[in-house]
Design a protein around this motif. Structure first.
Motif, PDB file in Angstrom:
ATOM      1  N   ALA A  78     -36.924 -13.809  28.887  1.00 57.68           N
ATOM      2  CA  ALA A  78     -35.817 -14.444  29.594  1.00 57.68           C
ATOM      3  C   ALA A  78     -36.248 -14.211  31.141  1.00 57.68           C
ATOM      4  CB  ALA A  78     -34.180 -14.411  29.125  1.00 57.68           C
ATOM      5  N   ILE A  79     -36.229 -13.059  30.563  1.00 53.46           N
ATOM      6  CA  ILE A  79     -36.848 -12.480  32.091  1.00 53.46           C
ATOM      7  C   ILE A  79     -37.571 -13.687  33.065  1.00 53.46           C
ATOM      8  CG2 ILE A  79     -36.920 -10.664  34.488  1.00 53.46           C
ATOM      9  CD1 ILE A  79     -34.976  -9.129  32.555  1.00 53.46           C
ATOM     10  N   ILE A  80     -38.297 -13.347  32.130  1.00 57.16           N
ATOM     11  CA  ILE A  80     -40.202 -13.902  32.966  1.00 57.16           C
ATOM     12  C   ILE A  80     -40.017 -15.120  32.881  1.00 57.16           C
ATOM     13  CG2 ILE A  80     -42.587 -13.880  31.761  1.00 57.16           C
ATOM     14  CD1 ILE A  80     -42.273 -11.388  30.608  1.00 57.16           C
ATOM     15  N   VAL A  81     -39.413 -15.638  32.718  1.00 53.53           N
ATOM     16  CA  VAL A  81     -39.295 -17.377  32.304  1.00 53.53           C
ATOM     17  C   VAL A  81     -38.767 -17.439  33.704  1.00 53.53           C
ATOM     18  CG1 VAL A  81     -38.476 -19.388  31.506  1.00 53.53           C
ATOM     19  CG2 VAL A  81     -39.712 -18.187  30.083  1.00 53.53           C
ATOM     20  N   MET A  95     -52.076 -19.478  35.920  1.00 55.91           N
ATOM     21  CA  MET A  95     -52.355 -17.752  34.945  1.00 55.91           C
ATOM     22  C   MET A  95     -49.839 -17.661  35.386  1.00 55.91           C
ATOM     23  SD  MET A  95     -52.681 -14.463  36.052  1.00 55.91           S
ATOM     24  CE  MET A  95     -51.380 -13.751  37.157  1.00 55.91           C
ATOM     25  N   TYR A  96     -49.080 -18.133  36.188  1.00 57.07           N
ATOM     26  CA  TYR A  96     -47.841 -17.955  35.280  1.00 57.07           C
ATOM     27  C   TYR A  96     -47.267 -19.011  34.614  1.00 57.07           C
ATOM     28  CZ  TYR A  96     -48.208 -13.570  38.389  1.00 57.07           C
ATOM     29  OH  TYR A  96     -48.598 -12.489  38.792  1.00 57.07           O
ATOM     30  N   ILE A 107     -45.825  -5.808  28.672  1.00 58.53           N
ATOM     31  CA  ILE A 107     -47.912  -5.697  29.306  1.00 58.53           C
ATOM     32  C   ILE A 107     -47.767  -6.209  30.059  1.00 58.53           C
ATOM     33  CG2 ILE A 107     -49.981  -6.180  28.398  1.00 58.53           C
ATOM     34  CD1 ILE A 107     -49.412  -5.795  25.490  1.00 58.53           C
ATOM     35  N   TYR A 108     -47.583  -7.475  29.936  1.00 55.34           N
ATOM     36  CA  TYR A 108     -47.755  -8.884  31.494  1.00 55.34           C
ATOM     37  C   TYR A 108     -46.883  -8.324  32.683  1.00 55.34           C
ATOM     38  CZ  TYR A 108     -50.668 -12.122  29.085  1.00 55.34           C
ATOM     39  OH  TYR A 108     -51.986 -12.804  28.807  1.00 55.34           O
ATOM     40  N   SER A 109     -45.105  -8.007  32.623  1.00 53.55           N
ATOM     41  CA  SER A 109     -44.500  -7.564  33.627  1.00 53.55           C
ATOM     42  C   SER A 109     -44.740  -6.491  34.234  1.00 53.55           C
ATOM     43  CB  SER A 109     -42.853  -7.659  33.250  1.00 53.55           C
ATOM     44  OG  SER A 109     -42.966  -6.443  32.013  1.00 53.55           O
ATOM     45  N   PHE A 165     -46.262 -10.180  40.053  1.00 51.34           N
ATOM     46  CA  PHE A 165     -44.631 -10.663  39.046  1.00 51.34           C
ATOM     47  C   PHE A 165     -43.582  -9.137  39.523  1.00 51.34           C
ATOM     48  CE2 PHE A 165     -41.789 -10.280  35.406  1.00 51.34           C
ATOM     49  CZ  PHE A 165     -41.799 -11.332  35.513  1.00 51.34           C
ATOM     50  N   LYS A 166     -43.864  -8.193  39.588  1.00 50.55           N
ATOM     51  CA  LYS A 166     -42.927  -7.249  39.744  1.00 50.55           C
ATOM     52  C   LYS A 166     -42.314  -7.513  41.297  1.00 50.55           C
ATOM     53  CE  LYS A 166     -45.890  -3.452  38.639  1.00 50.55           C
ATOM     54  NZ  LYS A 166     -45.271  -1.694  38.047  1.00 50.55           N
TER      55      LYS A 166
END
Length: 313
Positions: free
Chosen positions: A43-46, A59-60, A289-291, A297-298
């Motif tokens: 949810a945070i990523i999206v 990519m994102y 892994i991605y974040s 992203f960070k």
């Protein structure tokens, strides 16, 4: 009369964790916490990708779709598994089993082709950067996701139809914790070698073809990276692919172990352990892994947290 009895199966009983009866309450707590953490990180990523315009890139976009896919993927399996860990009778209806397998195969196969699309995105970004905005426009990205979903739907529909049109024995005990292909086939009867061959070929289509596309992309990517004169440039180019490579290795390693080995090597306990890994742990590791490996992203996440903590007056 025997034929009638074979078709009277109305429900299946899961035996996946029956050997760990005393540990099931503990497993429930552990899996619940992991599941909630997976939902939270996805949810945070999206939300971060949607809210931060700096992340509105192909990519994102693919990463957001991947996170949504993994959220749905775990939702198909984990809530039912959690309920069964506390239930005395761990059953699922015949129709429910078919729906679960269909949804699981659709999301899993779409996931494979989505990873192939992400590999193509990295190939274009590194090997043909001048044409990147043209080749990877919004329409192309949506088209790749739609193609991945279409492939997943086709594999899911054909495989599920083949399996659940088979007659079944009176024994309806599945040595698994969800309706996967091998455990369900094991309790079916009169399935022809043609059905098994078709199902195996569908597995090859869903795993080998996208993996082959990924390998071709990375062969060209590596060739392009080796031509970069500076070591710093090589590291920067490769670092953009590292997260994708890790996820691909984990996903295809587990899936190949389950679906592309000879039937004689089938082991219920091994498959249950591997299935726990790719249905619970892999969806947990992928967003991390991605974040955690992605500085861009960070930075976007810190900006989003900052805006939430200190809203503009």
């Amino acid at each position: 009369m025997e034929r009638v009895n074979e078709t009277l199966v109305r429900e299946f009983i899961f035996l996946g964790f029956s050997s760990l009866a005393r540990l099931q309450p503990l497993l429930f707590v552990i899996f619940l916490l992991l599941y909630l953490f997976t939902l939270g990180t996805n949810a945070i990523i999206v939300s971060t990708i949607v809210l931060d315009r700096a992340l509105h890139t192909p990519m994102y976009f693919f990463l957001a779709v991947l996170s949504c896919s993994e959220t749905c993927y775990t939702f198909v399996i984990v809530p039912k598994m959690l309920v069964d860990l506390l239930a005395l009778k761990k059953t699922i209806s015949f129709l429910g089993c078919a729906i679960q397998m269909s949804a699981f195969l659709f999301l899993g196969c779409s996931h494979s082709f989505l990873l192939a699309a992400m590999g193509y995105d990295r190939y274009v970004a590194i090997c043909d950067p001048l044409c990147y905005s043209v080749l990877m426009g919004h329409g192309a990205c949506v088209g790749l996701v739609a193609a991945a979903c279409a492939c997943g739907f086709t594999v899911s529909l054909v495989t599920t139809s083949l399996i659940f049109h088979l007659p079944f024995h009176a024994s309806n005990q599945l040595h698994h914790f969800f309706c996967d292909i091998s455990p369900v086939l094991k309790v079916a009867s009169h399935h022809s070698s043609l059905s098994q061959l078709v199902i195996f070929m569908l597995g090859v289509f869903a795993l080998v073809i996208p993996l082959s596309l990924i390998l071709v992309s990375y062969i060209r990517i590596i060739a392009a990276i080796l031509k970069i004169p500076s070591s710093g440039g090589k590291y920067k180019a490769f670092s953009t692919c590292a997260s994708h490579l890790i996820v691909v290795t984990v996903h295809y390693g587990c899936a190949s172990f389950i679906y592309l080995r000879p039937k004689s090597n089938y082991s219920s306990s091994q498959d249950t352990l591997i299935s726990v890994f790719y249905t619970i742990l892999t969806p947990l590791f992928n967003p991390m892994i991605y974040s955690l490996r992605n500085k861009e992203f960070k930075s976007a996440l810190r900006r989003a947290i900052g805006q939430t903590s200190y809203p503009a007056n």
